[in-house]
Write a protein that holds these residues in place. Sequence first.
Motif, short mmCIF file in Angstrom:
data_model
loop_
_atom_site.label_atom_id
_atom_site.label_comp_id
_atom_site.label_asym_id
_atom_site.label_seq_id
_atom_site.Cartn_x
_atom_site.Cartn_y
_atom_site.Cartn_z
N ARG A 1 21.43 12.05 5.68
CA ARG A 1 21.78 12.30 7.07
C ARG A 1 20.94 13.43 7.66
N LEU A 2 20.76 14.50 6.88
CA LEU A 2 19.93 15.61 7.33
C LEU A 2 18.48 15.18 7.50
N GLU A 3 17.98 14.42 6.55
CA GLU A 3 16.61 13.95 6.60
C GLU A 3 16.38 13.07 7.84
N LEU B 1 25.50 23.81 12.38
CA LEU B 1 25.02 22.51 12.84
C LEU B 1 24.73 21.60 11.65
N ASN B 2 24.08 22.13 10.64
CA ASN B 2 23.76 21.32 9.46
C ASN B 2 25.02 20.81 8.76
N GLU B 3 26.05 21.62 8.74
CA GLU B 3 27.32 21.18 8.16
C GLU B 3 27.87 19.98 8.92
N GLU B 4 27.75 20.02 10.24
CA GLU B 4 28.25 18.90 11.05
C GLU B 4 27.39 17.65 10.86
N ILE B 5 26.08 17.84 10.76
CA ILE B 5 25.18 16.70 10.56
C ILE B 5 25.51 16.00 9.24
N GLU B 6 25.78 16.80 8.21
CA GLU B 6 26.09 16.24 6.89
C GLU B 6 27.33 15.35 6.94
N LYS B 7 28.29 15.68 7.81
CA LYS B 7 29.56 14.95 7.87
C LYS B 7 29.52 13.77 8.84
N GLU B 8 28.66 13.85 9.86
CA GLU B 8 28.72 12.88 10.95
C GLU B 8 27.98 11.58 10.63
N ILE C 1 28.43 8.74 12.95
CA ILE C 1 28.37 7.96 14.18
C ILE C 1 27.14 8.36 14.99
N GLN C 2 26.26 7.41 15.26
CA GLN C 2 24.99 7.71 15.92
C GLN C 2 25.21 8.32 17.31
N TYR C 3 26.22 7.88 18.00
CA TYR C 3 26.52 8.43 19.34
C TYR C 3 26.73 9.94 19.26
N LYS C 4 27.49 10.37 18.27
CA LYS C 4 27.75 11.81 18.11
C LYS C 4 26.49 12.54 17.61
N ILE C 5 25.73 11.89 16.74
CA ILE C 5 24.49 12.48 16.24
C ILE C 5 23.52 12.75 17.39
N ASN C 6 23.48 11.84 18.35
CA ASN C 6 22.60 12.02 19.51
C ASN C 6 22.97 13.27 20.29
N HIS C 7 24.27 13.54 20.41
CA HIS C 7 24.71 14.75 21.11
C HIS C 7 24.38 16.01 20.30
N PHE D 1 30.78 25.42 21.89
CA PHE D 1 30.20 24.13 22.27
C PHE D 1 30.04 23.23 21.05
N LEU D 2 29.50 23.79 19.97
CA LEU D 2 29.27 23.00 18.75
C LEU D 2 30.60 22.53 18.16
N ASN D 3 31.59 23.40 18.15
CA ASN D 3 32.90 23.02 17.62
C ASN D 3 33.50 21.87 18.43
N ILE D 4 33.34 21.94 19.75
CA ILE D 4 33.92 20.91 20.62
C ILE D 4 33.20 19.58 20.44
N ILE D 5 31.88 19.59 20.49
CA ILE D 5 31.14 18.32 20.39
C ILE D 5 31.36 17.67 19.03
N SER D 6 31.60 18.49 18.02
CA SER D 6 31.88 17.94 16.68
C SER D 6 33.27 17.33 16.61
N ASP D 7 34.20 17.89 17.38
CA ASP D 7 35.61 17.48 17.29
C ASP D 7 35.94 16.30 18.20
N LEU D 8 35.22 16.14 19.29
CA LEU D 8 35.53 15.06 20.23
C LEU D 8 35.26 13.70 19.61
#
Length: 213
Positions: free
Chosen positions: A42-44, A79-86, A88-94, A118-125
């Motif tokens: 995911r990070l790559e 941010l990297n922690e969120e990328i590792e978990k996410e 859904i491409q829609y959320k990755i784009n944000h 901001f990062l906490n919110i976009i990750s949680d929505l």
Amino acid sequence: MKLSGKERNENAIEAGLQLIPGVGGALATLYFGRKQEIRFKRLEDFYSQLSDELLKIKDKFPPIEKHDQESLLSILEKLNEEIEKESIQYKINHLKIFFKNNILSPVTEENFDNRTVFLNIISDLTVFECEVLLKINSLKENESISAFDISKATDEDNYYTGSAIHRLRNFGLIGKDSKGITYRENLDSALLDRFKVSDFGKNFIQFCMQNDN
């Protein structure tokens, strides 16, 4: 060194899996090996896609010295922690938009807390909550909308939409329009309250959801 909450949780999961008779050790190895593989992929993928986009606007980047180093590193770590978990491409784009705007507009001690929020919110929505927020944001300045109206437009359950509205309001992204309250017989009044995007919500959308560059 003190372990983080995330590391303690992973240690607990690994220890728990290993307790399973006969297959515990192999199961733990399989689970964490696969988990790490997915995280790295995911990070790559994230940074590979992002590099192509950033190449087009590299001349706009301010010098790295403009950033507060500790604040920038902390943002990148979160941010990297969120990328590792996410997944859904829609959320990755944000998340890509969020990263891009942090590079274009230096991270400082003064704006660090705001960007962390901001990062906490976009990750949680959820995706639907993001879509509802953008739907409300698309209204004209003097307009507002209710959960009932959004449900009709999206063909979603009234209370599912109402829940999204409630969460967006709790995050401070939208506010109630007191001038737009209406009434319908046999319909929960909470579904008829009308909302507009707050100033905070507009800033959030611009920084995390609008790809203007």
